[in-house]
Design a protein around this motif. Structure first.
Motif, PDB file in Angstrom:
ATOM      1  N   ARG A 299       0.797  -1.228   0.000  1.00  7.05           N
ATOM      2  CA  ARG A 299       0.000   0.000   0.000  1.00  7.05           C
ATOM      3  C   ARG A 299       0.826   1.272   0.000  1.00  7.05           C
ATOM      4  O   ARG A 299       0.333   2.335  -0.424  1.00  7.05           O
ATOM      5  CB  ARG A 299      -0.941  -0.008   1.199  1.00  7.05           C
ATOM      6  N   CYS A 300       2.055   1.198   0.478  1.00  5.70           N
ATOM      7  CA  CYS A 300       2.881   2.411   0.576  1.00  5.70           C
ATOM      8  C   CYS A 300       4.142   2.339  -0.281  1.00  5.70           C
ATOM      9  O   CYS A 300       4.393   3.208  -1.123  1.00  5.70           O
ATOM     10  CB  CYS A 300       3.255   2.657   2.037  1.00  5.70           C
ATOM     11  N   ILE A 301       4.948   1.290  -0.068  1.00  8.34           N
ATOM     12  CA  ILE A 301       6.265   1.242  -0.717  1.00  8.34           C
ATOM     13  C   ILE A 301       6.152   1.100  -2.233  1.00  8.34           C
ATOM     14  O   ILE A 301       6.823   1.817  -2.985  1.00  8.34           O
ATOM     15  CB  ILE A 301       7.113   0.107  -0.121  1.00  8.34           C
ATOM     16  N   GLU A 302       5.294   0.180  -2.685  1.00  9.19           N
ATOM     17  CA  GLU A 302       5.193  -0.038  -4.131  1.00  9.19           C
ATOM     18  C   GLU A 302       4.668   1.191  -4.879  1.00  9.19           C
ATOM     19  O   GLU A 302       5.227   1.569  -5.919  1.00  9.19           O
ATOM     20  CB  GLU A 302       4.340  -1.272  -4.419  1.00  9.19           C
ATOM     21  N   PRO A 303       3.617   1.878  -4.387  1.00 10.64           N
ATOM     22  CA  PRO A 303       3.201   3.114  -5.076  1.00 10.64           C
ATOM     23  C   PRO A 303       4.278   4.191  -5.068  1.00 10.64           C
ATOM     24  O   PRO A 303       4.469   4.896  -6.077  1.00 10.64           O
ATOM     25  CB  PRO A 303       1.972   3.557  -4.267  1.00 10.64           C
ATOM     26  N   LEU A 304       4.986   4.337  -3.946  1.00 10.89           N
ATOM     27  CA  LEU A 304       6.060   5.332  -3.880  1.00 10.89           C
ATOM     28  C   LEU A 304       7.197   4.968  -4.821  1.00 10.89           C
ATOM     29  O   LEU A 304       7.809   5.839  -5.450  1.00 10.89           O
ATOM     30  CB  LEU A 304       6.576   5.452  -2.442  1.00 10.89           C
ATOM     31  N   ARG A 305       7.477   3.693  -4.923  1.00  7.01           N
ATOM     32  CA  ARG A 305       8.527   3.236  -5.841  1.00  7.01           C
ATOM     33  C   ARG A 305       8.137   3.536  -7.288  1.00  7.01           C
ATOM     34  O   ARG A 305       8.960   3.978  -8.094  1.00  7.01           O
ATOM     35  CB  ARG A 305       8.752   1.744  -5.643  1.00  7.01           C
ATOM     36  N   MET A 306       6.870   3.308  -7.618  1.00  9.84           N
ATOM     37  CA  MET A 306       6.395   3.609  -8.980  1.00  9.84           C
ATOM     38  C   MET A 306       6.450   5.109  -9.253  1.00  9.84           C
ATOM     39  O   MET A 306       6.642   5.532 -10.401  1.00  9.84           O
ATOM     40  CB  MET A 306       4.960   3.103  -9.144  1.00  9.84           C
ATOM     41  N   GLY A 307       6.314   5.912  -8.207  1.00  3.89           N
ATOM     42  CA  GLY A 307       6.406   7.359  -8.375  1.00  3.89           C
ATOM     43  C   GLY A 307       7.820   7.854  -8.595  1.00  3.89           C
ATOM     44  O   GLY A 307       8.024   9.028  -8.919  1.00  3.89           O
ATOM     45  N   GLY A 308       8.800   6.980  -8.411  1.00  4.57           N
ATOM     46  CA  GLY A 308      10.194   7.346  -8.671  1.00  4.57           C
ATOM     47  C   GLY A 308      10.761   8.355  -7.686  1.00  4.57           C
ATOM     48  O   GLY A 308      11.597   9.189  -8.051  1.00  4.57           O
ATOM     49  N   TRP A 309      10.337   8.277  -6.428  1.00  2.00           N
ATOM     50  CA  TRP A 309      10.808   9.232  -5.431  1.00  2.00           C
ATOM     51  C   TRP A 309      12.286   9.012  -5.094  1.00  2.00           C
ATOM     52  O   TRP A 309      12.668   7.916  -4.730  1.00  2.00           O
ATOM     53  CB  TRP A 309      10.009   9.076  -4.143  1.00  2.00           C
ATOM     54  N   PRO A 310      13.108  10.052  -5.179  1.00  2.00           N
ATOM     55  CA  PRO A 310      14.468   9.947  -4.619  1.00  2.00           C
ATOM     56  C   PRO A 310      14.368   9.816  -3.101  1.00  2.00           C
ATOM     57  O   PRO A 310      13.422  10.327  -2.487  1.00  2.00           O
ATOM     58  CB  PRO A 310      15.138  11.267  -5.016  1.00  2.00           C
ATOM     59  N   LYS A 311      15.321   9.161  -2.490  1.00  2.00           N
ATOM     60  CA  LYS A 311      15.272   8.900  -1.051  1.00  2.00           C
ATOM     61  C   LYS A 311      15.192  10.191  -0.245  1.00  2.00           C
ATOM     62  O   LYS A 311      14.418  10.285   0.723  1.00  2.00           O
ATOM     63  CB  LYS A 311      16.503   8.094  -0.636  1.00  2.00           C
ATOM     64  N   THR A 312      15.970  11.193  -0.620  1.00  2.00           N
ATOM     65  CA  THR A 312      15.989  12.450   0.152  1.00  2.00           C
ATOM     66  C   THR A 312      14.644  13.163   0.061  1.00  2.00           C
ATOM     67  O   THR A 312      14.147  13.705   1.052  1.00  2.00           O
ATOM     68  CB  THR A 312      17.101  13.383  -0.344  1.00  2.00           C
ATOM     69  N   ASP A 313      14.036  13.167  -1.122  1.00  2.00           N
ATOM     70  CA  ASP A 313      12.732  13.815  -1.291  1.00  2.00           C
ATOM     71  C   ASP A 313      11.648  13.074  -0.515  1.00  2.00           C
ATOM     72  O   ASP A 313      10.762  13.685   0.083  1.00  2.00           O
ATOM     73  CB  ASP A 313      12.356  13.876  -2.776  1.00  2.00           C
ATOM     74  N   LEU A 314      11.712  11.753  -0.525  1.00  2.00           N
ATOM     75  CA  LEU A 314      10.719  10.959   0.205  1.00  2.00           C
ATOM     76  C   LEU A 314      10.825  11.218   1.706  1.00  2.00           C
ATOM     77  O   LEU A 314       9.801  11.359   2.393  1.00  2.00           O
ATOM     78  CB  LEU A 314      10.921   9.470  -0.085  1.00  2.00           C
ATOM     79  N   ALA A 315      12.054  11.307   2.207  1.00  2.00           N
ATOM     80  CA  ALA A 315      12.252  11.588   3.632  1.00  2.00           C
ATOM     81  C   ALA A 315      11.665  12.950   3.986  1.00  2.00           C
ATOM     82  O   ALA A 315      11.023  13.112   5.041  1.00  2.00           O
ATOM     83  CB  ALA A 315      13.736  11.539   3.976  1.00  2.00           C
TER      84      ALA A 315
END
Length: 332
Positions: A299-315
């Motif tokens: 529910r969280c990791i896979e959608p965020l991964r598909m969004g291509g979030w860089p680690k710093t931006d996601l944090a």
């Protein structure tokens, strides 16, 4: 007729750390002799293969006698049979209880019963560790779990005082005990790419923030704070105030995020906030809590991964998500 017998007499018990390490790793005596010979021990010391074999066998007999003491480390300090200095005692205990991350990853989620001990061949194959090594670690994890699962107070401190191991190693055991106590699902195929270190850090965070660990010595940090989990249901208000929450986050992050990340935030904020809030609001239910890692992934990791979030931006997004929510009147 006289028979040749190798005899070794000593007042002080000598422990060769290299041979002990091979024994810990599950090598047979013959495998240990071969390994030492290949490491050019004979060239360094002038010892023959026969002499190396005699030394290894003598050490292995000593280790077999010491093992019954190592299962209850406090007995190693109390006994008078083996005269061993304190640093060596510490080394013996620490290495005996050492955990191989690949082995422990395979043991996570398995029942710690004698029946499952017989089925460790798959663990050995998947982890690449010898079967003897897997059995030692399985037995140690089961022993630690049984010793501390019902002890009140801090689980890491309980493990350290009971088994006399270092704090970093005790923290590893603490995470394993916590995951076993909570019966978290860790064996699903989707979770197989996660290593033990991933689960370790998650367990540390949950134990530090979601359990009774900070409420006194009579409580357990292997027991979830039920009142806290029930209070999380109030976060549903964030879904009703989605526009306000999103506006505060976008205002805060627009100067900080990459353009691609900011567009992804604006486009899919509803997807992300519903996943996060929905997950939190159901944690008071036992089944949802046990499936926490699977739900987080799907529910969280896979959608965020598909969004291509860089680690710093996601944090930065997750930090802003929390801080902006706390600024809203509905959560003050």
């Amino acid at each position: 007729m006289y028979t040749e017998v190798d005899v070794f007499v000593s007042n002080f018990t000598l422990i060769d750390p290299e041979i002990y390490q091979l024994w810990i790793e599950g090598c047979s005596s013959s495998e240990a002799v071969t390994t030492l010979h290949q490491r050019a021990v004979s060239k360094q010391t002038g010892a023959t293969v026969e002499l190396i074999a005699s030394d290894v066998l003598d050490h292995y007999r000593t280790f077999a006698l010491l093992e019954r003491l190592l299962t209850v480390p406090s007995k190693l300090s109390e006994q008078m049979v083996f005269q061993i200095d304190e640093p060596t005692k510490h080394m013996l205990i620490e290495k005996y209880y050492d955990l191989d991350d690949a082995v422990i990853r395979e043991l996570l989620g398995r029942k710690l019963s004698s029946r499952h001990r017989k089925d460790l061949d798959e663990v050995a194959e998947r982890s690449g560790a010898p079967l003897r090594c897997c059995r030692r670690q399985f037995d140690n994890v089961r022993r630690v779990f049984k010793a501390v699962e019902e002890m009140p107070g801090n689980v890491v401190a309980n493990i350290r005082s009971t088994f006399l191991i270092s704090e970093p190693l005790a923290k590893k055991y603490g995470a394993v005990v916590f995951i076993a106590c909570m019966r978290f699902e860790t064996t699903k195929r989707k979770l197989q790419y996660l290593c033990f270190n991933d689960f370790f850090h998650c367990a540390q965070a949950i134990m530090g923030s979601w359990t009774y660990s900070c409420t006194g010595p009579e409580y357990y940090d292997t027991e979830m704070d039920r009142e806290f989990l029930l209070e999380l249901r109030e976060l549903r208000i964030l879904l009703d105030k989605e526009k306000e929450h999103k506006h505060l986050i976008c205002m805060r992050l627009k100067p900080k995020l990459l353009e691609k990340s900011y567009q992804e935030l604006e486009l899919n904020f509803r997807l992300y906030t519903r996943a996060l809030v929905g997950l939190a609001c159901n944690l008071h239910r036992g089944r949802e809590l046990r499936s926490l890692f699977t739900d987080l992934l799907e529910r969280c990791i896979e959608p965020l991964r598909m969004g291509g979030w860089p680690k710093t931006d996601l944090a930065q997004f997750l930090c802003a998500y929390e801080q902006c929510a706390l600024q809203m009147d509905v959560l003050r």
